[in-house]
Design an enzyme around this catalytic site. Structure first.
Site, PDB file in Angstrom:
ATOM      1  N   ASP A   1      39.175  31.949  31.465  1.00 43.19           N
ATOM      2  CA  ASP A   1      39.008  33.018  30.479  1.00 43.19           C
ATOM      3  C   ASP A   1      39.859  34.248  30.766  1.00 43.19           C
ATOM      4  O   ASP A   1      40.329  34.460  31.878  1.00 43.19           O
ATOM      5  CB  ASP A   1      37.530  33.421  30.372  1.00 43.19           C
ATOM      6  CG  ASP A   1      36.900  33.738  31.725  1.00 43.19           C
ATOM      7  OD1 ASP A   1      37.382  33.240  32.756  1.00 43.19           O
ATOM      8  OD2 ASP A   1      35.916  34.501  31.756  1.00 43.19           O
TER       9      ASP A   1
ATOM     10  N   GLU B   1      34.399  32.757  33.696  1.00 44.72           N
ATOM     11  CA  GLU B   1      34.234  33.385  35.021  1.00 44.72           C
ATOM     12  C   GLU B   1      33.943  34.872  34.889  1.00 44.72           C
ATOM     13  O   GLU B   1      33.240  35.436  35.734  1.00 44.72           O
ATOM     14  CB  GLU B   1      35.505  33.171  35.853  1.00 44.72           C
ATOM     15  CG  GLU B   1      35.351  33.533  37.324  1.00 44.72           C
ATOM     16  CD  GLU B   1      35.429  35.022  37.613  1.00 44.72           C
ATOM     17  OE1 GLU B   1      34.699  35.488  38.515  1.00 44.72           O
ATOM     18  OE2 GLU B   1      36.206  35.725  36.941  1.00 44.72           O
TER      19      GLU B   1
END
Length: 401
Positions: free
Chosen positions: A88, A146
């Site tokens: 991400d 994350e």
């Protein structure tokens, strides 16, 4: 199998990885241009699957959201090692004028996750092309979310059960504070527990000229912010690292109206379970006491987020050996102090032995912007190095006695 026999020689691994550099740059730039936030990694997962298909590596998609777990099986049975990369990006607008700038407004890979995915895809290509020389199995974990603290994406990957047979797991993070190409790791605590607290002080509004007729929420909030630092300075062992930071203090509607509510929003960083639990309890008691003595009320919420990254001793030794094998002793940095930043890789290390390491990207003579900066940038020469190291770590683990 001896890693110094046949193709599997350190100099050959590095050379093969360097030969893939143009491809790795293309992969990284494609990922960078399609940056997506936590739980929205749709195009990112498509790009990863495209290259896994190209490399002829089987995978399972939509794991824990948009996560992907691929698998490389060697010619002989053996242990199972996992390599992880996060997927991400962050909500911020990129300020660098580059040809592969993020196409998605207010979304940018300012934490280097595009390079982490590239490391893993590069390692995957090397490993798969030589799986006949591998004893055991490599699992490639492309993990979403994350940055979604305090939840993170790692717990859902673990809940899938697809890592239940893994004997060890390894991950990395690019690190602008370290010289380019240097690899840093330490045994035990590497990164901190990361918790998120919010406190709302509730008073009563009144005219600013008549404070006795109301209850000042700003006063309560200010008293709390000043007093909470004693939870570190007077209640925490000076030998233990801990940080309390307030990032937001929101209160008031007008200059001449006493604030009825004050919102305090912050983070607590620790390493020990004992410090973490004590600060949680003491912070709540402190907030309630300040509210009571001021004849107000408070709402206290404390979210236990990512645990501390705790590297396992033998896994650290294996990473160090891999760095020396591949790059030489000069490339290894043994650090004494952990970072107060956090990583949801810690969730894996609570279940599986393993280690997390930092890859230096700081270039001498250049302005090195920090992680999470709108101007964050990395020298792409690190890509083939990071991919080669992941490959060697997996090989060393699978072929150790």
């Amino acid at each position: 199998m001896d890693l110094n026999q046949g193709w599997i020689k350190m100099k050959d691994i590095l050379k093969k990885s360097e030969e893939n550099q143009k491809l790795l740059v293309d992969i990284r730039r494609e990922l960078h241009m399609n940056a997506e936030t936590s739980q929205n990694e749709v195009e990112t997962s498509k790009i990863i699957m495209k290259y896994l298909d190209k490399f002829n590596i089987p995978y399972i998609s939509e794991v824990g959201g948009h996560g992907i777990i691929a698998e490389i099986t060697g010619s002989e049975p053996g242990k199972v090692v996992a390599l992880r990369a996060d997927m991400d990006a962050l909500e911020m607008e990129e300020e660098r004028d580059i040809s592969f700038k993020s196409k998605n407004k207010n979304v940018m890979h300012s934490c280097g996750h595009d390079s982490h995915m590239t490391f893993l895809l590069g390692a995957a290509k090397l490993l798969n092309e030589n799986k006949d020389k591998i004893k055991g199995k490599v699992k490639l974990v492309f993990q979403p979310a994350e940055e979604l603290s305090p939840i993170g994406g790692a717990p859902k990957i673990l809940e899938s059960g697809l890592l239940n047979d893994v004997d060890a797991i390894f991950g990395s993070h690019v690190w602008p504070d370290l010289p380019f190409g240097k690899i840093a790791i330490k045994e035990g605590a590497m990164m901190a527990n990361s918790d998120h607290f919010t406190i709302k002080f509730i008073g009563a509004s009144s005219h600013a000229a008549k404070p006795h007729e109301g209850v000042d929420a700003i006063v309560m909030g200010s008293q709390f912010i000043n007093a909470m630092q004693t939870l570190i300075s007077r209640n925490t062992d000076p030998m233990n690292s801990a940080v309390l930071t307030v990032g937001r203090f929101i209160a008031g509607t007008r200059y001449n109206v006493m604030a009825e509510e004050a919102l305090i929003d912050g983070t607590c960083r620790t390493f020990s379970k004992e410090d973490r639990t004590r600060i949680f309890k003491d912070m709540g008691n402190l907030a309630r006491a300040i509210a009571e003595v001021n004849h107000g009320h408070c709402e206290y919420n404390y979210g236990f987020g990512y645990p501390a990254v705790m590297n396992e001793k033998n896994s650290v030794k294996l990473v160090k050996k891999s760095v020396v094998d591949l790059f030489g002793e000069d490339s290894l940095l043994e650090i004494d102090k952990p970072a107060m930043t956090a990583e949801d890789f810690a969730f894996y290390l609570q279940k599986i032995k393993g280690a997390f390491y930092w890859v230096g990207i700081g270039k001498e003579g250049e302005k090195n912007y920090p992680l999470h900066s709108k101007k964050f940038y990395l020298n792409e020469d690190i890509l083939y190095r990071g991919a080669a190291l992941m490959c060697v770590i997996a090989l060393n683990f699978l072929n150790e006695n």
